[in-house]
Design a protein around this motif. Structure first.
Motif, short mmCIF file in Angstrom:
data_model
loop_
_atom_site.label_atom_id
_atom_site.label_comp_id
_atom_site.label_asym_id
_atom_site.label_seq_id
_atom_site.Cartn_x
_atom_site.Cartn_y
_atom_site.Cartn_z
N HIS A 36 54.66 -12.26 17.75
CA HIS A 36 53.63 -11.42 18.36
C HIS A 36 52.26 -12.07 18.24
O HIS A 36 51.98 -12.76 17.27
CB HIS A 36 53.59 -10.05 17.68
CG HIS A 36 54.92 -9.35 17.71
ND1 HIS A 36 55.49 -8.89 18.86
CD2 HIS A 36 55.80 -9.06 16.72
CE1 HIS A 36 56.64 -8.32 18.59
NE2 HIS A 36 56.86 -8.42 17.28
N ARG A 37 51.42 -11.80 19.22
CA ARG A 37 50.07 -12.34 19.20
C ARG A 37 49.01 -11.25 19.02
O ARG A 37 47.86 -11.55 18.76
CB ARG A 37 49.80 -13.10 20.49
CG ARG A 37 50.71 -14.31 20.60
CD ARG A 37 50.53 -15.00 21.91
NE ARG A 37 51.64 -15.90 22.12
CZ ARG A 37 51.54 -17.21 22.09
NH1 ARG A 37 50.40 -17.78 21.89
NH2 ARG A 37 52.61 -17.95 22.26
N ILE A 42 52.80 -5.90 17.85
CA ILE A 42 53.46 -5.65 16.57
C ILE A 42 53.82 -4.18 16.45
O ILE A 42 54.95 -3.82 16.10
CB ILE A 42 52.57 -6.10 15.39
CG1 ILE A 42 52.41 -7.61 15.40
CG2 ILE A 42 53.15 -5.61 14.06
CD1 ILE A 42 51.34 -8.13 14.46
N ARG A 43 52.86 -3.30 16.78
CA ARG A 43 53.13 -1.86 16.72
C ARG A 43 54.26 -1.48 17.69
O ARG A 43 55.13 -0.67 17.36
CB ARG A 43 51.86 -1.07 17.03
CG ARG A 43 50.89 -1.02 15.86
CD ARG A 43 49.78 0.00 16.09
NE ARG A 43 48.94 -0.33 17.23
CZ ARG A 43 47.91 -1.17 17.20
NH1 ARG A 43 47.59 -1.78 16.07
NH2 ARG A 43 47.20 -1.40 18.28
N GLY A 44 54.26 -2.07 18.88
CA GLY A 44 55.31 -1.79 19.85
C GLY A 44 56.67 -2.23 19.35
O GLY A 44 57.67 -1.51 19.52
N HIS A 45 56.72 -3.40 18.73
CA HIS A 45 57.98 -3.91 18.18
C HIS A 45 58.49 -2.99 17.08
O HIS A 45 59.69 -2.64 17.03
CB HIS A 45 57.79 -5.32 17.65
CG HIS A 45 59.05 -5.96 17.18
ND1 HIS A 45 59.62 -7.03 17.80
CD2 HIS A 45 59.88 -5.66 16.14
CE1 HIS A 45 60.72 -7.37 17.17
NE2 HIS A 45 60.89 -6.55 16.15
#
Length: 133
Positions: A36-37, A42-45
């Motif tokens: 992730h960038r 990150i929150r979505g993952h």
């Protein structure tokens, strides 16, 4: 912030539980590494991983409630991956064909209240789909 030894142990157990959940999601859901960038990614993952674990838990609970034979998780994943539909056309006739489901699919479908489409389904011919001239 000062924590008691008991609070530290409880927090550690929570952290261990979260780490075990992510390990289970990577193993059971066969996820690959994702880099992730952004914080949003990150929150979505994390959200998608958590949702997948909840859905898996719900499916297994429904299977257990029905008292159906409990298939192995990997068997369910493999059997779902083998399930496919293809559209075929020959001599101006069209049909949709579905593969036969393997053993674990029937109890899974019943547990979630889903019925598969028919193995053979005739479709409108390609000539009737063309505009009249």
């Amino acid at each position: 912030m000062k924590l008691s030894p008991l609070a530290v142990v409880l927090r550690y157990r929570q952290l261990l539980s979260v780490e075990q959940s992510f390990l289970a999601s990577k193993t059971l859901m066969a996820t690959r590494p994702v880099y992730h960038r952004t914080d949003a990614a990150i929150r979505g993952h994390i959200f998608c991983t958590f949702l997948a674990l909840i859905l898996r838990h719900e499916l297994l609970a429904r299977l257990a409630k029905r008292k159906d034979p409990m298939p192995e998780w990997q068997q369910i994943i493999d059997d779902l991956a083998d399930l496919s539909v293809v559209d075929v056309e020959q001599d101006g006739r069209r049909a949709r064909l579905r593969t036969a489901p393997r053993a674990s699919i029937d109890p899974v479908c019943r547990a979630v209240g889903l019925s598969l489409p028919p193995v053979f389904q005739e479709m409108p011919s390609s000539k009737s789909a063309e505009p009249a001239t």
